[in-house]
Design a protein around this motif. Structure first.
Motif, PDB file in Angstrom:
ATOM      1  N   UNK A  48       3.114   4.661  45.374  1.00 56.77           N
ATOM      2  CA  UNK A  48       3.083   4.087  44.029  1.00 56.77           C
ATOM      3  C   UNK A  48       1.752   3.393  43.743  1.00 56.77           C
ATOM      4  N   UNK A  49       1.596   2.967  42.473  1.00 54.20           N
ATOM      5  CA  UNK A  49       0.417   2.244  42.015  1.00 54.20           C
ATOM      6  C   UNK A  49      -0.837   3.106  42.216  1.00 54.20           C
ATOM      7  N   UNK A  64      -0.819  -1.817  35.527  1.00 51.67           N
ATOM      8  CA  UNK A  64      -0.806  -1.085  36.792  1.00 51.67           C
ATOM      9  C   UNK A  64       0.462  -0.226  36.818  1.00 51.67           C
ATOM     10  N   UNK A  65       0.328   1.021  36.433  1.00 55.91           N
ATOM     11  CA  UNK A  65       1.489   1.923  36.357  1.00 55.91           C
ATOM     12  C   UNK A  65       1.919   2.324  37.766  1.00 55.91           C
ATOM     13  N   UNK A  66       3.224   2.353  37.993  1.00 58.69           N
ATOM     14  CA  UNK A  66       3.676   2.717  39.344  1.00 58.69           C
ATOM     15  C   UNK A  66       3.353   4.179  39.637  1.00 58.69           C
ATOM     16  N   UNK A  67       3.533   5.030  38.661  1.00 60.51           N
ATOM     17  CA  UNK A  67       3.203   6.438  38.883  1.00 60.51           C
ATOM     18  C   UNK A  67       1.818   6.731  38.320  1.00 60.51           C
ATOM     19  N   UNK A  68       0.884   5.943  38.775  1.00 57.44           N
ATOM     20  CA  UNK A  68      -0.489   6.033  38.295  1.00 57.44           C
ATOM     21  C   UNK A  68      -1.120   7.388  38.612  1.00 57.44           C
TER      22      UNK A  68
END
Lengths: 333, 333, 333, 333
Positions: free
Chosen positions: B28-29, B232-236
């Motif tokens: 993630x991130x 900060x998107x988890x599935x960046x």
């Protein structure tokens, strides 16, 4: 055997399809045909008029709501293990302009009216101490416990008595609902919730969360705050489309049921190693360092929660074989 | 004939493909394999070590950079028509904690060393007046003008003399580069730029912008500020994958060339109605109300910029027939 | 028998005289002859070059310092009973732009390196958790305990190792020094303190505190932040004059000795009712409700600190007869 | 011949006496007998129920009011020469959490309904542009012009129509009133003013301004914001006592009349060199560099306002001989 976090799961194929289907010229920001459907879709789901906003992260959903519910010079009551306190890099302080998180104790990160009352009563009613303006709870909690409607209603009643707003961080709201089978309305606005962060990303979405306002009068302020925080995406239709895909045919509920079922399987195998009852899709286990190492050696991926504790999180796409394999490994410890 | 904004265009098919291809479980991130490639990819493109961050909006990219370049108690020099001043809902004030935008004049929203010097010299050097800390320019400007490397270098030199940082809002950076054909390095860090918001969304991306730090020491701070702002998107990986797809085979440059070519076609038809030379993908035309109405009646969609002015924006996917049709309509006015 | 707070005491006659003496036309803000003497006077007192600023309240002194020592996205380690946490209405959040107070336990509101280390070690070193930037301690503490130079030095050493700044809230710094008899330098900059709020108001001043910067490079920033917070008084000479009067002939030390002596007298009478050793000018006593009522009936004024506890604070002008009378009443309980 | 600023004048002897008289033990903060009289005293003066707060600086009074009248995500309309824009180090941005000052033109720093309307009408009503929430005017203006009640009422009416709050920075409110002879009520709440910063420091006070709330419902918020900004002085009775001394026998009005009379004398001597009519206690004169030098050589102290302009400010204690001497020097230029 990846059970590190539902944060890292893939998006559901229907979500990817929906993004592709929305990939044509339309109006920017949230004037497009998908975005304009959100209010209606959620109003139906919640059986009342709501205002719904897409945002890209749970932190944004939580903190936009909190900024509208709590002025900079007051405080937000939350559990000391709440995501907003421990995992958002101080975002509530940034969005609110310096409001204080007033921390509560409670088993399994659950907030009770008693804990809230004790915290409130310990605050002198003067200008020297920060007065509370809101309560924020997480459902399911950071330890995978679920609030029943009656529990939320008790908090909501207390909040009303004391003039406090009530926010629900629903990063795993779907998992909670999949467990209780209660009506969405009952566990939210009928119980006194003013705003809900309804999570989709952990549950099969790609990058879309919905901020649901039951206190619809806050919508204009939220719209501005969203823009001002850089969260008004020009091609927002891609976010709205994801959410609509998740609502379609209750995909959100099916996905959550899948994750919860996997967690139940693991829970049965884990037996009395469980630190908390498994009510959603997270498991916390007591293990020795050797046991943890043995699990890793067998290919299990998980989070070291703290001394002697590990966390597994299942997701909508948890592989059935991996679940069985991990269950066997847990049972064999 | 939709020429309202490049903001509303579709994403390029390769971008959608890249999202789908990244749609599998990973870290993630920004620990995933796509995100970890960004620093390298942009360092190669810019011919120096840079740090690159994905974010979902240009406002976020701009304001995260500005917050790192300007303390709350100082100011940012920018054009009075700059996007950060007129179209970001006060986001710079939010992200910086109250820094002031110090507004400059200049034809076509272009900033010159002279204008900056005049503004700086008008500020008394005491604690009562807000002292500047940074300059922010937009390239291409809000009126579609393009900075040449030498122009940026002149600003960069001034900035250095006065101890000011230099930020470039590159929402349409690709369009600018497609016009000048200069090296990216020359118009950025070699010219003194500290941070660049490199836009992809308007140019064929879905929801991804890159914040490029030439002053790499700011990276840790930016990483925290991004998280703290809910960006900060988890599935960046889905954002990184978009950007990598845009860099692959210089798709970003091809797309921008396409948009610019369409704009040139329209510009030739518009003739002396043009308010500014057309150097990128935006056209501003002087028209009467009747002429505007006539264009609308013929199916043209555009932005009413102000009394007697309308704006057309072409995009990477501007339909060739629509371009010709609009060109004919403009020529016939 | 007013022992409610030293906050409410009168100012020393020499302070009033100094105000009157400074009451003539001079340069505004801090360009006047009194203000210009502060750096020198405190540099001499602290045996090193310092920068000194007058402000009107301890909250302003504390929070201006903290804002310069901690960026908005990091945290300040302090005791959970620290004034900045419980009695400043969230001012640190306001001045810093949302930095977090990270709360420590410790008997008598005293901070130890162990407590700080435990708190730091519990923070994951990633962007999700707020990383500490500074430690703030209060000397004398909120419960009247005093730090010896060696204790501060131990904290200072820890701070240095971890890259943390060290701030001292010295609202009752004079009382602490009157007890230890140590050199000011030893308990501050030699022990690693970066900034000190040196209180005068509780100790015979009217409305003047000094913010002392041992890290003199922060002075320009503090000067701007002071103005920006509305704390740059035009007739600041009146504040500087108070402080100079307090330094003259060590009036600050004499006043503190007087208050401490009165506290000692009361402490001997209070015997084992004392909750904490009396090291400065505050006493916390365990009493029953009936005993508290009896003391009130005899004319004693004090603060109800919590269930079963009361607080007395002596001041530079505590009336000797009132002290004896209260001592007798305490002894007779 | 010190006419640099009224900021630097001495305090009136009665103010010093009042401070000394209040110098005895009482309740801290604003619970003392002097502070508790303020609401009543100002309610009488303004012929309506008001809430009144002492603060130590005009910046604090202005910005506390503005923070209560304008949320962080909206804007405050003010003149581009307003003190809050040019001389408060960005304090409005700090206190409001990033609200924007929307700048207006107008001769002599005076704000007219037309100018406000033009600025409002230029703002698109969407989430991208900062929407105004308040108007702030300065009376007397930064160039010494005075608003008549009818002028304020016109602004108040406009504000009401558009849902805007109205704030008056009255750093030299006394001088304005001394000129117009109007009732305080007429130029404030009856004209639509919501909050007034009533200045005393420039007019014979030492360090005390009053923040007057006509919208009394804001009082609780202001009280907290004042504390949170470090502006709640423990010995606030010293501030309240100053203000009460200034109100006693209309000392504030007498002082202002004195200053205005001195300004009139100078104005007559200055003749057509005056850049603005002299309506309060400030004079702006066009002079050559040689003339300025000549005045300095004769012992005059003044402010270089800009190229070819100098400013003189008279004060309550302007020395009659110095006034005559300067008048002669001006006449002789």
């Amino acid at each position: 055997m990846r059970f590190f976090s539902d944060n890292a799961a893939a998006a559901h194929p229907k979500v990817i399809e929906a993004i592709a289907a929305s990939n044509r010229l339309d109006t920017a920001y949230d004037g497009d045909e998908w975005s304009r459907k959100l209010d209606g879709a959620f109003s139906e789901l919640f059986e009342t008029d709501v205002r719904a906003f897409w945002v890209t992260t749970g932190t944004a959903a939580n903190c936009l709501a909190l900024a509208a519910l709590c002025p900079p010079y007051r405080g937000i009551l939350c559990h000391r293990d709440a995501h907003i306190e421990v995992d958002e890099a101080g975002a509530p302080g940034f969005f609110t302009g310096g409001a204080k998180l007033i921390l509560l104790d409670g088993a399994g990160a659950k907030v009770t009216p008693d804990a809230v009352a004790r915290a409130c009563d310990a605050i002198r009613d003067d200008v020297h101490q920060v007065q509370p303006a809101a309560i924020s709870i997480t459902n399911a909690t950071e330890y995978g416990l679920v609030y029943r409607a009656a529990e939320v209603a008790a908090l909501g009643e207390f909040a009303k008595e004391r003039g406090l707003a009530l926010h629900m961080d629903g990063a795993r709201f779907a998992n909670a609902l999949a467990t209780t089978g209660e009506r969405l309305a009952d566990v939210t606005w009928r119980a006194g919730v003013d705003a809900l962060s309804f999570g989709f990303t952990k549950n099969g979405g790609l990058n879309a969360e919905a901020l649901i306002l039951f206190r619809t009068g806050l919508a204009d302020e939220i719209a501005v705050r969203r823009k001002r925080a850089g969260h008004l995406a020009s091609k927002g239709r891609m976010l709205a489309a994801q959410i609509l895909a998740m609502l379609e045919g209750n995909l959100w509920l099916d996905n959550a049921r899948g994750a919860n079922a996997a967690a139940k399987t693991l829970a049965q195998a884990a037996g009395d190693r469980l630190v908390y009852p498994v009510e959603a899709n997270e498991l916390f286990l007591s293990v020795t360092d050797e046991e943890a190492a043995s699990l890793r050696a067998q290919g299990a991926d998980f989070y070291e929660w703290g001394p002697g504790q590990i966390r597994f999180v299942t997701s909508w796409d948890s592989d059935a074989r991996a679940v069985d394999q991990l269950a066997a490994a847990l049972a064999a410890l």
